[in-house]
Design an enzyme around this catalytic site. Structure first.
Site, PDB file in Angstrom:
ATOM      1  N   ARG A   7       0.977  -0.926  -0.438  1.00  0.00           N
ATOM      2  CA  ARG A   7      -0.319  -0.049   0.559  1.00  0.00           C
ATOM      3  C   ARG A   7       0.794   1.914  -0.106  1.00  0.00           C
ATOM      4  O   ARG A   7       2.030   1.467   0.613  1.00  0.00           O
ATOM      5  CB  ARG A   7      -0.583   0.080   0.969  1.00  0.00           C
ATOM      6  CG  ARG A   7      -1.620  -0.815   1.187  1.00  0.00           C
ATOM      7  CD  ARG A   7      -3.160  -0.732   1.024  1.00  0.00           C
ATOM      8  NE  ARG A   7      -3.312   0.711   0.472  1.00  0.00           N
ATOM      9  CZ  ARG A   7      -4.991   0.438   0.427  1.00  0.00           C
ATOM     10  NH1 ARG A   7      -4.750   0.231   2.126  1.00  0.00           N
ATOM     11  NH2 ARG A   7      -4.552   2.385   0.793  1.00  0.00           N
ATOM     12  N   ARG A  63       3.122   4.363 -16.090  1.00  0.00           N
ATOM     13  CA  ARG A  63       2.778   4.323 -17.458  1.00  0.00           C
ATOM     14  C   ARG A  63       4.440   4.962 -18.115  1.00  0.00           C
ATOM     15  O   ARG A  63       5.473   3.996 -18.467  1.00  0.00           O
ATOM     16  CB  ARG A  63       1.748   3.988 -18.657  1.00  0.00           C
ATOM     17  CG  ARG A  63       0.912   3.946 -18.344  1.00  0.00           C
ATOM     18  CD  ARG A  63       1.380   2.206 -19.263  1.00  0.00           C
ATOM     19  NE  ARG A  63      -0.593   1.714 -18.889  1.00  0.00           N
ATOM     20  CZ  ARG A  63      -0.522   0.594 -18.642  1.00  0.00           C
ATOM     21  NH1 ARG A  63       0.510  -0.483 -17.819  1.00  0.00           N
ATOM     22  NH2 ARG A  63      -1.687  -0.189 -17.893  1.00  0.00           N
ATOM     23  N   CYS A  74      -7.276   2.633 -12.612  1.00  0.00           N
ATOM     24  CA  CYS A  74      -7.703   3.870 -11.510  1.00  0.00           C
ATOM     25  C   CYS A  74      -9.323   3.694 -11.049  1.00  0.00           C
ATOM     26  O   CYS A  74      -9.949   3.448 -11.746  1.00  0.00           O
ATOM     27  CB  CYS A  74      -7.622   5.192 -12.609  1.00  0.00           C
ATOM     28  SG  CYS A  74      -5.906   5.461 -12.361  1.00  0.00           S
ATOM     29  N   GLU A  77     -11.959   7.087  -4.486  1.00  0.00           N
ATOM     30  CA  GLU A  77     -11.618   7.225  -3.119  1.00  0.00           C
ATOM     31  C   GLU A  77     -13.187   7.570  -3.201  1.00  0.00           C
ATOM     32  O   GLU A  77     -14.006   7.993  -2.841  1.00  0.00           O
ATOM     33  CB  GLU A  77     -10.759   8.130  -2.705  1.00  0.00           C
ATOM     34  CG  GLU A  77     -10.278   6.986  -1.537  1.00  0.00           C
ATOM     35  CD  GLU A  77     -10.131   5.666  -1.352  1.00  0.00           C
ATOM     36  OE1 GLU A  77     -10.422   5.266  -0.350  1.00  0.00           O
ATOM     37  OE2 GLU A  77      -8.910   5.595  -1.940  1.00  0.00           O
ATOM     38  N   ARG A  89      -3.775   6.691  -3.866  1.00  0.00           N
ATOM     39  CA  ARG A  89      -3.317   5.301  -2.915  1.00  0.00           C
ATOM     40  C   ARG A  89      -3.209   4.756  -4.128  1.00  0.00           C
ATOM     41  O   ARG A  89      -3.257   4.673  -5.623  1.00  0.00           O
ATOM     42  CB  ARG A  89      -4.663   5.199  -2.311  1.00  0.00           C
ATOM     43  CG  ARG A  89      -4.618   6.341  -1.420  1.00  0.00           C
ATOM     44  CD  ARG A  89      -6.271   5.840  -0.300  1.00  0.00           C
ATOM     45  NE  ARG A  89      -6.835   6.343   0.577  1.00  0.00           N
ATOM     46  CZ  ARG A  89      -7.439   7.567   0.596  1.00  0.00           C
ATOM     47  NH1 ARG A  89      -7.314   8.359  -0.236  1.00  0.00           N
ATOM     48  NH2 ARG A  89      -7.179   7.633   1.431  1.00  0.00           N
ATOM     49  N   TYR A 107       3.943   6.143   2.318  1.00  0.00           N
ATOM     50  CA  TYR A 107       3.174   6.937   2.636  1.00  0.00           C
ATOM     51  C   TYR A 107       3.732   8.393   2.436  1.00  0.00           C
ATOM     52  O   TYR A 107       4.778   8.585   3.006  1.00  0.00           O
ATOM     53  CB  TYR A 107       1.977   7.267   3.962  1.00  0.00           C
ATOM     54  CG  TYR A 107       1.476   5.820   3.804  1.00  0.00           C
ATOM     55  CD1 TYR A 107      -0.111   6.447   3.353  1.00  0.00           C
ATOM     56  CD2 TYR A 107       1.705   4.772   4.046  1.00  0.00           C
ATOM     57  CE1 TYR A 107      -1.015   4.890   3.672  1.00  0.00           C
ATOM     58  CE2 TYR A 107       1.328   3.364   4.151  1.00  0.00           C
ATOM     59  CZ  TYR A 107      -0.587   4.070   3.414  1.00  0.00           C
ATOM     60  OH  TYR A 107      -1.121   2.226   2.710  1.00  0.00           O
ATOM     61  N   ARG A 115      -1.736   6.963   7.598  1.00  0.00           N
ATOM     62  CA  ARG A 115      -1.484   4.937   8.756  1.00  0.00           C
ATOM     63  C   ARG A 115       0.013   5.593   9.430  1.00  0.00           C
ATOM     64  O   ARG A 115       0.588   4.632   8.796  1.00  0.00           O
ATOM     65  CB  ARG A 115      -1.730   3.969   7.140  1.00  0.00           C
ATOM     66  CG  ARG A 115      -1.934   3.910   6.109  1.00  0.00           C
ATOM     67  CD  ARG A 115      -3.396   3.231   7.649  1.00  0.00           C
ATOM     68  NE  ARG A 115      -3.149   2.017   8.351  1.00  0.00           N
ATOM     69  CZ  ARG A 115      -3.446   0.925   8.107  1.00  0.00           C
ATOM     70  NH1 ARG A 115      -3.509   0.404   6.885  1.00  0.00           N
ATOM     71  NH2 ARG A 115      -2.822   0.325   8.703  1.00  0.00           N
TER      72      ARG A 115
END
Length: 120
Positions: A7, A63, A74, A77, A89, A107, A115
């Site tokens: 993540r 890409r 894609c 959220e 994210r 992050y 997080r």
């Protein structure tokens, strides 16, 4: 080799095409570097962007970094009222010999606040 998910997230300064591509490229590059991965190790990557980022698809940055034959997707959220704004994210599915505990979740910028428990 095991299949693992990594993540990460990055906060973008503004809804601007170049800024989205720059921040996403930084996130992808840092995720690959910290986890000692090549594009051959990557099975797929799912990118999400908060609803306030609409100027470009984050996958375009990957890409441009050479993810030519890696499946990328894609999505938007969910629009939670108290969510951190302007965030891209990623969840990368990779083949690696590393145990789950050794993976580096990345992050960056203001997204570290998302997080604190796993941000490196």
């Amino acid at each position: 080799m095991a299949v693992r998910a990594i993540r990460g997230a990055v906060q973008v300064e503004a809804d601007d095409r170049d800024l989205i591509l720059e921040a996403t490229a930084e996130l992808v590059t840092e995720t690959m570097r910290r986890n000692e991965l090549t594009t051959d190790d990557v099975i797929s990557v799912v990118f999400t962007a908060t609803p306030d980022l609409t100027s470009e698809f984050p996958a375009l940055a990957a890409r441009k970094l050479g993810f030519a034959d890696v499946p990328l997707m894609c999505a938007t959220e969910i629009d939670v009222p108290h969510a951190l704004p302007r965030v891209v994210r990623l969840m990368a599915h990779v083949e690696t010999g590393k145990p789950r505990a050794d993976l580096q979740h990345v992050y960056l910028r203001g997204a570290q606040a998302l997080r604190l428990d796993i941000a490196q």
